[in-house]
Motif scaffolding. Structure first.
Motif, PDB file in Angstrom:
ATOM      1  N   LEU A 134       0.835  -1.205   0.000  1.00 18.68           N
ATOM      2  CA  LEU A 134       0.000   0.000   0.000  1.00 18.68           C
ATOM      3  C   LEU A 134       0.867   1.251   0.000  1.00 18.68           C
ATOM      4  CD1 LEU A 134      -2.764  -0.931   2.617  1.00 18.68           C
ATOM      5  CD2 LEU A 134      -3.068  -0.722   0.146  1.00 18.68           C
ATOM      6  N   ASN A 180      -3.046  -0.630  -4.964  1.00 15.34           N
ATOM      7  CA  ASN A 180      -4.178  -1.260  -4.306  1.00 15.34           C
ATOM      8  C   ASN A 180      -3.899  -2.759  -4.199  1.00 15.34           C
ATOM      9  OD1 ASN A 180      -5.540   1.272  -4.531  1.00 15.34           O
ATOM     10  ND2 ASN A 180      -6.230   0.702  -6.585  1.00 15.34           N
ATOM     11  N   SER A 239      -5.116   1.939  -1.826  1.00 16.49           N
ATOM     12  CA  SER A 239      -3.899   2.634  -1.428  1.00 16.49           C
ATOM     13  C   SER A 239      -4.181   4.117  -1.219  1.00 16.49           C
ATOM     14  CB  SER A 239      -2.804   2.457  -2.498  1.00 16.49           C
ATOM     15  OG  SER A 239      -1.647   3.187  -2.146  1.00 16.49           O
ATOM     16  N   ALA A 246      -3.693   3.068   4.753  1.00 15.73           N
ATOM     17  CA  ALA A 246      -2.342   2.744   5.224  1.00 15.73           C
ATOM     18  C   ALA A 246      -2.233   2.950   6.733  1.00 15.73           C
ATOM     19  CB  ALA A 246      -1.314   3.603   4.492  1.00 15.73           C
TER      20      ALA A 246
END
Length: 365
Positions: A152, A157, A211, A216
């Motif tokens: 990520l 993704n 992402s 994250a």
């Protein structure tokens, strides 16, 4: 009766608010892109090359399957399954040298986990000997979260798939159609016969993680929590994500809003999580299918029990041998272990109307 007059000062104020909101959003996006660029500069060149090759150019998504030598044939079978439905965008992340060398021999797209972590040698050379439920096994399951977190941060993704999954058709278009409104889309692990639609049990063996900075951040929390527990990855997901704050919405999907801090209500402080519909993404608790199905009756069974399904997850049973025999008995394995070549039961693909052409390297039976 009288037209409302808006002063030039008010209009200017509204315009400034719009500009500030857009600039904050743009600033957050710019910060995330800069973080991605820094991570890519620090990463091993082989890591960047492998991930770039594995990513779907249109959606920037990589299908990631993580495993060790003890699950080599499951991993190989899963990759054969991807070939059969024309999905080339994947990477196997090997947790030990046994699986890494197996994948190299069979020309599967593989990356060693220790290289992704920036290490020179694997920490889990004997990971295939770890038994379910032991502390060593539980520690090993958290490797998936660490791997996803790393990918990520490199700007991709991740569609994380356990190797004990059979795919009947490509789930990515459906998942991406929902991803505009959620950062994490994850399988519901609640029993298939459970009628209460608000029952939520996250299954960390199948999910799409987008992402961005918020997702994250969630995975950084999961990775940190794993350092302070002796349980496996899945209980950590269930104890930390959303904490039961789910509510039913249309299409039988469950949504929940994960908040990093209770007092935060802005978008940056939370993450929308979609718990996937069990009819489309069923788990292995659907025992009647396994009791009543053979490879010859697979087509009818899938149409009867799983008419909307994109996949079937072979969980709810423990052990590599048990999982393999369970799928093999109904025709859902995609590997001829004697020859090491891909072979797929035709009924697995045409029962649910996938309507795809078969990859040249896959033998239909």
């Amino acid at each position: 009766r009288y037209p409302m007059r808006i002063s030039s000062e008010l209009l200017l104020g509204i315009a400034l608010i719009v500009v500030l909101v857009n600039s904050c959003s743009s600033s957050a996006d710019d910060d995330w892109l800069k973080r991605i660029e820094r991570e890519r500069r620090r990463a091993e060149p082989l890591v960047c090359e492998t991930l770039q090759r594995a990513a779907d150019a249109e959606t920037n998504t990589i299908i990631v399957v993580v495993g060790n030598g003890g699950f080599a044939r499951e991993v190989h079978s899963f990759v054969c399954n991807l070939f059969a439905i024309q999905i080339p965008h994947y990477v196997v992340v090997a947790l030990d040298r046994q699986l890494y060398e197996y994948c190299v021999r069979h020309r599967l797209q593989v990356m060693p986990s220790w290289l992704l972590r920036g290490e020179t040698d694997p920490q889990h050379n004997q990971s295939s000997s770890f038994h379910y439920g032991t502390i060593q096994y539980n520690e090993l399951t958290h490797a998936k979260s660490r791997i996803v977190y790393r990918i990520l941060k490199l700007g991709y993704n991740v569609l994380l798939c356990d190797a004990d999954i059979a795919l009947f058709r490509d789930p990515r278009p459906y998942l991406h159609s929902l991803a505009h409104n959620a950062g994490l889309l994850i399988q519901n692990g609640a029993p298939m016969f459970e009628k209460n639609p608000n029952i939520r049990e996250l299954n960390s063996g199948f999910y799409l993680a987008v992402s961005n900075a918020v997702v994250a951040r969630l995975f950084s929390v999961l990775v940190h929590a794993a350092k302070h527990t002796e349980v496996s990855e899945q209980p950590v997901f269930n104890s930390l994500i959303c904490r039961g704050a789910s509510n039913l919405v249309e299409h039988s999907d469950l949504w929940c809003d994960h908040r990093f801090a209770a007092h935060r209500t802005d978008d940056e402080g939370g993450l929308r999580v979609l718990i996937l519909d069990r009819d489309r993404f069923p788990n292995g608790s659907i025992e009647p299918l396994f009791w009543q199905t053979t490879p010859r009756t697979l087509r009818e069974s899938l149409r009867k029990y799983l008419p909307k399904a994109y996949l079937l997850h072979n969980n709810y049973v423990v052990g590599e041998q048990v999982k393999w025999e369970r799928f093999e008995s109904v025709g859902l394995t995609c590997l001829d272990v004697d020859t090491g070549k891909c072979r797929v039961h035709r009924a697995m693909l045409d029962a649910l109307g996938s309507g795809i052409s078969i990859h040249d390297g896959v033998h239909l039976i």
